[in-house]
Design a protein around this motif. Structure first.
Motif, PDB file in Angstrom:
ATOM      1  N   MET A   1      38.167  39.009  34.430  1.00 22.65           N
ATOM      2  CA  MET A   1      38.326  39.741  35.682  1.00 22.65           C
ATOM      3  C   MET A   1      39.658  40.496  35.657  1.00 22.65           C
ATOM      4  N   LEU A   2      39.629  41.767  36.092  1.00 17.21           N
ATOM      5  CA  LEU A   2      40.842  42.584  36.085  1.00 17.21           C
ATOM      6  C   LEU A   2      41.005  43.275  37.441  1.00 17.21           C
ATOM      7  N   ILE A   3      42.172  43.121  38.022  1.00 14.77           N
ATOM      8  CA  ILE A   3      42.532  43.840  39.240  1.00 14.77           C
ATOM      9  C   ILE A   3      43.502  44.940  38.838  1.00 14.77           C
ATOM     10  N   LYS A   4      43.173  46.190  39.147  1.00 17.89           N
ATOM     11  CA  LYS A   4      43.986  47.327  38.739  1.00 17.89           C
ATOM     12  C   LYS A   4      44.762  47.895  39.925  1.00 17.89           C
ATOM     13  N   ASN A   5      45.984  48.346  39.646  1.00 16.21           N
ATOM     14  CA  ASN A   5      46.762  49.176  40.572  1.00 16.21           C
ATOM     15  C   ASN A   5      47.064  48.498  41.909  1.00 16.21           C
ATOM     16  N   ALA A   6      47.271  47.210  41.909  1.00 13.47           N
ATOM     17  CA  ALA A   6      47.550  46.489  43.153  1.00 13.47           C
ATOM     18  C   ALA A   6      49.048  46.471  43.435  1.00 13.47           C
ATOM     19  N   ARG A   7      49.398  46.687  44.690  1.00 15.42           N
ATOM     20  CA  ARG A   7      50.803  46.612  45.110  1.00 15.42           C
ATOM     21  C   ARG A   7      51.123  45.134  45.386  1.00 15.42           C
ATOM     22  N   ILE A   8      51.624  44.455  44.369  1.00  9.24           N
ATOM     23  CA  ILE A   8      51.863  43.017  44.482  1.00  9.24           C
ATOM     24  C   ILE A   8      53.024  42.760  45.440  1.00  9.24           C
ATOM     25  N   TYR A   9      52.759  41.953  46.462  1.00  8.65           N
ATOM     26  CA  TYR A   9      53.710  41.710  47.552  1.00  8.65           C
ATOM     27  C   TYR A   9      54.150  43.026  48.205  1.00  8.65           C
ATOM     28  N   GLY A  10      53.289  44.045  48.153  1.00 11.75           N
ATOM     29  CA  GLY A  10      53.620  45.337  48.756  1.00 11.75           C
ATOM     30  C   GLY A  10      54.653  46.119  47.976  1.00 11.75           C
ATOM     31  N   GLU A  11      54.892  45.732  46.734  1.00 12.95           N
ATOM     32  CA  GLU A  11      55.938  46.365  45.932  1.00 12.95           C
ATOM     33  C   GLU A  11      55.299  47.239  44.841  1.00 12.95           C
ATOM     34  N   GLU A  12      55.703  47.055  43.606  1.00  9.39           N
ATOM     35  CA  GLU A  12      55.252  47.897  42.508  1.00  9.39           C
ATOM     36  C   GLU A  12      53.769  47.684  42.213  1.00  9.39           C
ATOM     37  N   SER A  13      53.064  48.788  41.894  1.00  9.15           N
ATOM     38  CA  SER A  13      51.651  48.708  41.529  1.00  9.15           C
ATOM     39  C   SER A  13      51.526  48.166  40.108  1.00  9.15           C
ATOM     40  N   LEU A  14      50.786  47.058  39.973  1.00 13.65           N
ATOM     41  CA  LEU A  14      50.590  46.421  38.673  1.00 13.65           C
ATOM     42  C   LEU A  14      49.140  45.982  38.538  1.00 13.65           C
ATOM     43  N   ASP A  15      48.774  45.579  37.325  1.00 12.44           N
ATOM     44  CA  ASP A  15      47.445  45.026  37.065  1.00 12.44           C
ATOM     45  C   ASP A  15      47.547  43.509  36.952  1.00 12.44           C
ATOM     46  N   LEU A  16      46.431  42.859  37.262  1.00  7.54           N
ATOM     47  CA  LEU A  16      46.336  41.395  37.192  1.00  7.54           C
ATOM     48  C   LEU A  16      45.120  41.037  36.348  1.00  7.54           C
ATOM     49  N   ARG A  17      45.326  40.214  35.330  1.00  8.36           N
ATOM     50  CA  ARG A  17      44.179  39.739  34.553  1.00  8.36           C
ATOM     51  C   ARG A  17      43.952  38.263  34.858  1.00  8.36           C
ATOM     52  N   ILE A  18      42.689  37.928  35.109  1.00  6.82           N
ATOM     53  CA  ILE A  18      42.320  36.581  35.529  1.00  6.82           C
ATOM     54  C   ILE A  18      41.338  35.992  34.520  1.00  6.82           C
ATOM     55  N   GLU A  19      41.636  34.783  34.064  1.00  6.09           N
ATOM     56  CA  GLU A  19      40.741  34.046  33.168  1.00  6.09           C
ATOM     57  C   GLU A  19      40.722  32.588  33.580  1.00  6.09           C
ATOM     58  N   ASN A  20      39.543  31.993  33.538  1.00 11.88           N
ATOM     59  CA  ASN A  20      39.394  30.565  33.840  1.00 11.88           C
ATOM     60  C   ASN A  20      40.057  30.188  35.171  1.00 11.88           C
ATOM     61  N   GLU A  21      39.853  31.040  36.176  1.00 11.02           N
ATOM     62  CA  GLU A  21      40.286  30.802  37.548  1.00 11.02           C
ATOM     63  C   GLU A  21      41.788  30.941  37.756  1.00 11.02           C
ATOM     64  N   HIS A  22      42.522  31.393  36.735  1.00 11.10           N
ATOM     65  CA  HIS A  22      43.971  31.497  36.827  1.00 11.10           C
ATOM     66  C   HIS A  22      44.452  32.904  36.488  1.00 11.10           C
ATOM     67  N   ILE A  23      45.642  33.230  36.978  1.00  8.88           N
ATOM     68  CA  ILE A  23      46.295  34.493  36.616  1.00  8.88           C
ATOM     69  C   ILE A  23      46.934  34.312  35.239  1.00  8.88           C
ATOM     70  N   VAL A  24      46.572  35.157  34.289  1.00  4.68           N
ATOM     71  CA  VAL A  24      47.084  34.990  32.927  1.00  4.68           C
ATOM     72  C   VAL A  24      47.970  36.150  32.479  1.00  4.68           C
ATOM     73  N   GLU A  25      47.937  37.254  33.233  1.00  4.41           N
ATOM     74  CA  GLU A  25      48.782  38.387  32.845  1.00  4.41           C
ATOM     75  C   GLU A  25      49.038  39.268  34.066  1.00  4.41           C
ATOM     76  N   ILE A  26      50.271  39.724  34.186  1.00  8.63           N
ATOM     77  CA  ILE A  26      50.659  40.667  35.230  1.00  8.63           C
ATOM     78  C   ILE A  26      51.524  41.740  34.573  1.00  8.63           C
ATOM     79  N   SER A  27      51.030  42.965  34.511  1.00 10.75           N
ATOM     80  CA  SER A  27      51.805  44.045  33.904  1.00 10.75           C
ATOM     81  C   SER A  27      51.155  45.386  34.222  1.00 10.75           C
ATOM     82  N   LYS A  28      51.710  46.441  33.702  1.00  9.23           N
ATOM     83  CA  LYS A  28      51.144  47.769  33.897  1.00  9.23           C
ATOM     84  C   LYS A  28      50.078  48.054  32.834  1.00  9.23           C
TER      85      LYS A  28
END
Length: 392
Positions: A1-28
């Motif tokens: 699962m991939l979340i693209k272009n999200a303003r994390i905590y309303g700040e910088e837009s980043l991507d989130l990669r999710i595997e096995n119910e957990h967040i495994v990567e946060i970057s551009k």
């Protein structure tokens, strides 16, 4: 699962990669071959809220009320709650309740009152062994109950929530004691009902060497009696509304703890900004219309607030520049998750993927019977993910 272009905590837009119910990567610009991609452009990504004081409709257990609560929590951006013991169950009835709670799509933990309806000590040890997550105590209960509650909390290493309020000071009090209550001809709930109990419980907890959760705090002076490291739980409504909401005998403003003065609201908000409050709660305690649409004395205490909780935070804290989302989510998510021993409550690698995607500028509708019916609320939840899966 991939979340693209999200303003994390309303700040910088980043991507989130999710595997096995957990967040495994946060970057551009995370690349992925996943077929599950959500473009969250212009949306704010926040950790799901965790609420330590939630109640069933009319304080009544039924499958219908439990399903309603689950639906409202998931739609309102909550992934974990502490369900309060208004049913006053024993170990047998709790076993039945836990079977139902374990089947839900969010984490619903239960706390238990130390005393039963006849003011007798429950089998606390058995309740905790069977899954009760925390204990509850009224500060006005007898010394033996307080002593035993402290001992069990220490022995079982579970949080002890203490409601600091002595109802014997102001019999039949229904709102804050002051000029407004006098002009309305209503019995007031005085400050000393709370302040005296906070001071008492602080000394007792210190004697037993236990860090209790002081809850139902509605006065800035209560915070002044406590140390910064003491655990303090405050209803969001005491930071947003004052006693004037009770004008015209508005029973939707009949809450316990009561709405206090404008000065208390101002000082509590400043205390939140300074980190002197540990947990915020919606104090969700919904009552049916037939229990609210009554004369002020007869109407039930309570407020329906889960569905508006995130929007209230956005409208009155974020948009008014009192706090940033990262700061605010410490009180709505992270601290409560830590208290319950959960691996969530923040957006970080290896944390459970429990988060909401919020349009901060979209107005939400409020119901006519809401405490906030005359307010404009902003912050519409566009998606909610629990353990990496969408739930609304």
């Amino acid at each position: 699962m991939l979340i693209k272009n999200a303003r994390i905590y309303g700040e910088e837009s980043l991507d989130l990669r999710i595997e096995n119910e957990h967040i495994v990567e946060i970057s551009k610009n995370i690349s992925s071959h996943s077929s599950q991609i959500f473009d969250a452009k212009n949306l704010t990504l926040l950790p799901s809220f965790v609420d330590l004081n939630v109640n069933l409709k009319n304080d009544s257990f039924s499958l219908e009320n439990l399903r309603l609560l689950q639906s409202e929590c998931l739609q309102g951006g909550l992934s974990a709650i502490l369900l309060r013991d208004k049913m006053n169950y024993d170990e047998n009835s709790f076993d039945l309740l836990k079977q139902v709670l374990d089947s839900l799509n969010l984490d619903v933990f239960a706390s238990a009152c130390v005393l039963d309806d006849e003011s007798k000590l429950k089998n606390v040890s058995s309740l905790v062994n069977n899954g009760v997550k925390a204990l509850e105590l009224k500060s006005s209960q007898n010394a033996y109950a307080i002593k035993q509650a402290m001992n069990y909390a220490l022995m079982k290493n579970v949080p002890l929530f203490v409601s600091c309020y002595d109802e014997n000071f102001d019999d039949n009090g229904v709102m804050n004691d002051g000029e407004l209550s006098f002009s309305l001809g209503l019995s007031g709930i005085s400050a000393i009902c709370e302040l005296s109990e906070v001071a008492k419980m602080k000394e007792i907890a210190k004697f037993y060497g236990i860090n209790i959760v002081f809850e139902s705090l509605s006065l800035a002076k209560s915070l002044e009696l406590l140390e910064k490291e003491d655990l303090k739980l405050v209803s969001i409504h005491n930071l947003l509304k004052d006693e004037s909401a009770c004008e015209n005998f508005n029973t939707y403003a009949k809450l316990l703890p009561p709405l206090r003065t404008k000065d208390d609201v101002r000082l509590l908000r400043q205390a939140l900004k300074e980190g002197k409050i540990s947990f915020l709660s919606s104090f969700h305690s919904p009552k049916s219309l037939h229990l609210k649409d009554l004369a002020f004395y007869e109407a039930a205490f309570g407020v329906h607030s889960i569905s508006e909780y995130v929007a209230l935070c956005n409208t009155f804290f974020i948009k008014e520049n009192l706090l940033s989302w990262r700061e605010l989510c410490t009180y709505t998510s992270l601290n409560a998750a830590k208290l319950l021993g959960l691996n969530c409550g923040e957006i970080a690698i290896n944390k459970e993927a429990n988060f909401i995607l919020l349009d901060e500028n979209e107005k939400i509708a409020t119901k006519a019977n809401s405490l906030y019916s005359k307010d404009e609320l902003f912050g519409n939840i566009k998606a909610h993910y629990v353990k990496g899966s969408p739930v609304n």
